[in-house]
Design an enzyme around this catalytic site. Structure first.
Site, PDB file in Angstrom:
ATOM      1  N   LEU A 349       0.818  -1.215   0.000  1.00  0.00           N
ATOM      2  CA  LEU A 349       0.000   0.000   0.000  1.00  0.00           C
ATOM      3  C   LEU A 349       0.846   1.256   0.000  1.00  0.00           C
ATOM      4  O   LEU A 349       0.428   2.308  -0.493  1.00  0.00           O
ATOM      5  CB  LEU A 349      -0.923   0.016   1.225  1.00  0.00           C
ATOM      6  CG  LEU A 349      -1.980  -1.084   1.304  1.00  0.00           C
ATOM      7  CD1 LEU A 349      -2.701  -1.031   2.631  1.00  0.00           C
ATOM      8  CD2 LEU A 349      -2.977  -0.942   0.153  1.00  0.00           C
ATOM      9  N   GLY A 355       9.210   1.736   7.292  1.00  0.00           N
ATOM     10  CA  GLY A 355       8.897   0.420   6.760  1.00  0.00           C
ATOM     11  C   GLY A 355       7.845   0.470   5.677  1.00  0.00           C
ATOM     12  O   GLY A 355       7.554   1.528   5.112  1.00  0.00           O
ATOM     13  N   VAL A 357       3.895  -0.745   4.239  1.00  0.00           N
ATOM     14  CA  VAL A 357       2.534  -1.083   4.646  1.00  0.00           C
ATOM     15  C   VAL A 357       1.904  -1.970   3.571  1.00  0.00           C
ATOM     16  O   VAL A 357       1.955  -1.648   2.378  1.00  0.00           O
ATOM     17  CB  VAL A 357       1.676   0.186   4.859  1.00  0.00           C
ATOM     18  CG1 VAL A 357       0.263  -0.200   5.267  1.00  0.00           C
ATOM     19  CG2 VAL A 357       2.301   1.089   5.893  1.00  0.00           C
ATOM     20  N   ASP A 468       3.465  14.251  15.172  1.00  0.00           N
ATOM     21  CA  ASP A 468       3.784  14.037  13.755  1.00  0.00           C
ATOM     22  C   ASP A 468       2.522  14.105  12.901  1.00  0.00           C
ATOM     23  O   ASP A 468       2.307  13.286  12.009  1.00  0.00           O
ATOM     24  CB  ASP A 468       4.483  12.686  13.571  1.00  0.00           C
ATOM     25  CG  ASP A 468       5.229  12.608  12.223  1.00  0.00           C
ATOM     26  OD1 ASP A 468       5.525  13.677  11.655  1.00  0.00           O
ATOM     27  OD2 ASP A 468       5.502  11.496  11.762  1.00  0.00           O
TER      28      ASP A 468
END
Length: 674
Positions: A349, A355, A357, A468
């Protein structure tokens, strides 16, 4: 026993709440002023408790004005209580007692606060507030019914009545500056008014304060049958029905033992009204006594149950409790591997600094999103545990829901609900997809993000700073509802903590507040700044990064501010929205600029932001200059900090440069900030 104590306190609080709900006057409004904060174990908190206790427990004063100070500077507390001039002493003390209990709960760490009931006002501060005229912060309320005819005559009669009461109240002594009275109004109506000042004011200050408040009538309640304007030092109210104790017309008379009315009495039915009021009181007392008796019975039964049952072994340490709380969420790596087709590229995705997804499907058919942290990810064990523990406890429609996690060998996985439309940045910054977001949808997204942040800051059982917030961390479900995601950088605050410091600056360039970038200071106002940037991005379709504007290179905040100063804010709006340009869009730009002000104190809280987004009757303050990151002069120094501060940890997450009224059915309330 600790559990028993907690339950007893909780049930006692329910009893108190029920009793007060039936017996006490309306709470009107309060302000928590951002002029300093304290913690629960501080000297200031101890002095505040002593000052409020002295104020509410004093039985010698019977004229309705209390002012006490306690402690030594810089932790000295000044407290002031004022009751409405027609209220008898026992009702006055009851109202102030409620206020001294409620206001510190509403403003749990602010050194300065002020709150109003129908019958009393309470304020406290770290600064001397005695003998000083102050007209802010203020608010006003108005009767929904309009003056039906002869408005000019009505206004003239009202002003004559108010001016006469102003002179009478200002001439009062140091114990009470209060006056109430009535006059004939058009259409055979009677006009009632009440004015009051804190009696520590001089005659001139009282007169000036009331005159200033009267000057706000056109804005407050022009053309209305009733209204009130309330400030810290004075207030007035008028109605076409009797709302105070009639014998209080004479300001020097002692108050009779009656409760002031807050609604018009029935015409020609005085005796019947008294009988109904008496029956109502008896009914209320029966209900309250029954409820309290029932609750006491529950407390006794539960206490006996806990005493006779076999004690359970107490877990050792807080970390044990935390681990047990998330054990049920742990999923096997093999199951997730199957669900994602061995983390195939076809199921990818998105990819960020922490990392990849993947989309997956569990054996029961549930579609999931799996965040597979990279082996060299800068999000370590601390951040992983942080996100699991935080998100697992959060439940809100505008927060992404954590379904589980996996921790096996070097593999660390987070399993979320699948949000089909991806992240917000894929829409607002895409020249084709942005057309799908008309203003109605964008406004809905803005409101949802605001409510999600408000939940994190104030409404959840924990106080959480996200740190964030950005477009790529806002996911959109099938109905384009926003969901805040990625809590790896979030910080948990104690309920009485308002700000923190860190030497490890994390976040995304362009969204972080200046005090956080330069000094490592973060608070709920840091998230407010990020929200303001995001709001302006949603409206403009531009990222808050450098872009070419003619011959200049500047950031979004600089561009927005210049257009605000020139009254050309329509230049800021996404061209796909200009055909439907509305005052709602202009108001949202205004709110966005309030959120990105450089001064932390000037920024609103998310509670205020949600209120401003939902109430068009609130007058917005004028914003001050925001913090710029791309410009000339002093602003370029901030850029140098970004480039050379060794504390900043770079990543390529999301392809961006990142670094780690009386409350009744006839009144409406309007706020006027200081």
């Amino acid at each position: 026993m600790a559990m028993v104590s907690s339950i007893l306190l909780f049930l006692s609080a329910i009893c108190i709440f029920i009793a007060q709900a039936f017996a006490q006057p309306n709470f009107l409004y309060h302000f928590c002023l951002d002029n300093g904060n304290y913690t629960s174990k501080s000297t200031y908190n101890a002095n505040l408790n002593n000052a409020l206790s002295s104020l509410s427990s004093n039985t010698e004063i019977d004229y309705g004005f209390y002012n006490f100070s306690y402690g030594q500077n810089p932790d000295k507390v000044y407290s002031l209580g004022l009751c409405r001039g027609d209220v008898q002493p026992d009702i006055c003390r009851s109202c102030l007692n409620n206020a001294t209990n409620l206001l510190p709960l509403l403003c749990p760490n602010q050194k300065e606060a002020i709150g109003w009931y129908d019958y009393c006002m309470l304020r406290y501060s770290f600064r001397d507030i005695f003998n000083i005229k102050e007209t802010g912060p203020s608010f006003y309320m108005w009767n929904k019914k309009n003056v039906s005819a002869n408005l000019d005559q009505f206004n003239q009669d009202l002003r004559t009545l108010l001016d006469s009461k102003r002179v009478q109240a200002a001439a009062g002594g140091s114990l009470r500056k209060f006056a109430a009275g009535n006059a004939t109004a058009p259409n055979n109506q009677t006009l009632y008014s009440l004015v009051q000042c804190t009696p520590d004011l001089s005659e001139q200050d009282c007169s000036d304060c009331l005159a200033w408040a009267f000057g706000n009538i056109p804005q407050c309640c022009g053309g209305k049958q009733g209204g009130r304007y309330i400030t810290p030092s004075c207030y007035f109210r008028f109605e076409v029905y009797l709302f105070y104790v009639a014998k209080a017309d004479n300001a020097s008379s002692p108050s009779p033992p009656l409760v002031p009315s807050v609604s018009p009495p029935p015409l020609n039915k005085t005796a019947a009204a008294k009988g109904k009021e008496s029956n109502k009181s008896r009914t209320v007392m029966i209900i309250v006594v029954s409820i309290i008796s029932f609750v006491v019975l529950i407390i006794i039964s539960f206490y006996i149950y806990l005493r006779v049952r076999k004690p359970r072994e107490k877990p050792q340490g807080e970390s044990t409790d935390e681990i047990r709380s998330v054990e049920s969420l742990q999923l096997g790596f093999g199951n997730i591997k199957v669900a994602t087709d061995d983390f195939s590229d076809a199921n990818m995705l998105g990819k960020g600094g922490f990392g990849v997804v993947y989309k997956g499907k569990l054996s029961d058919g549930q579609v999931i999103a799996v965040k597979r942290l990279s082996k060299n990810s800068s999000q370590g064990d601390l951040e992983f545990k942080n996100e699991v523990l935080l998100v697992a406890k959060l439940q809100h429609r505008n927060l992404v829901r954590l379904l589980g996690f996996c921790l096996e060998g070097i593999e660390r996985l987070l399993i979320y609900e699948f949000v089909p439309n991806g992240s917000l940045d894929n829409f607002i910054f895409d020249p084709i997809k942005c057309v799908q977001l008309d203003w109605e949808r964008r406004y809905k997204i803005i409101g949802g993000i605001a409510r999600g942040l408000l939940y994190l800051h104030e409404d959840s059982r924990l106080r959480i700073i996200h740190r964030d917030l950005k477009a790529s961390n806002i996911l959109l479900d099938s109905e384009m509802n926003p969901k805040i995601s990625d809590f790896g950088m979030a910080r948990l605050f104690e309920l009485d903590q308002s700000e923190g410091n860190t030497s490890r600056i994390v976040g995304t360039y362009g969204y972080m507040s200046p005090e956080y970038v330069m000094h490592g200071q973060f608070s709920v106002k840091s998230d407010v700044f990020s929200f303001g940037v995001l709001l302006l991005e949603i409206i403009s379709g531009r990222k808050n990064s450098s872009f070419r504007n003619g011959e200049n290179i500047e950031d979004l905040l600089s561009y927005a501010w210049k257009n605000w100063k020139k009254s050309t804010v329509s230049n800021l709006v996404d061209p796909t929205l200009k055909a439907g340009l509305t005052t709602e869009i202009m108001r949202c730009i205004h709110i966005g600029l309030l959120c990105v002000q450089e001064n932390v104190v000037d920024r609103p809280t998310m509670a205020s932001v949600v209120l401003m987004l939902n109430s068009y009757s609130i007058t917005l303050p004028i914003p001050s200059e925001p913090a710029f990151f791309m410009n000339s002069g002093t602003e370029s120094n901030i850029c140098l900090q970004w480039e050379h501060d060794s504390r900043l940890i770079e990543s390529n997450q999301s392809k961006s440069s990142s670094v780690q009224a009386s409350i009744n059915d006839v009144s409406i309330t309007e706020l006027s900030p200081r």
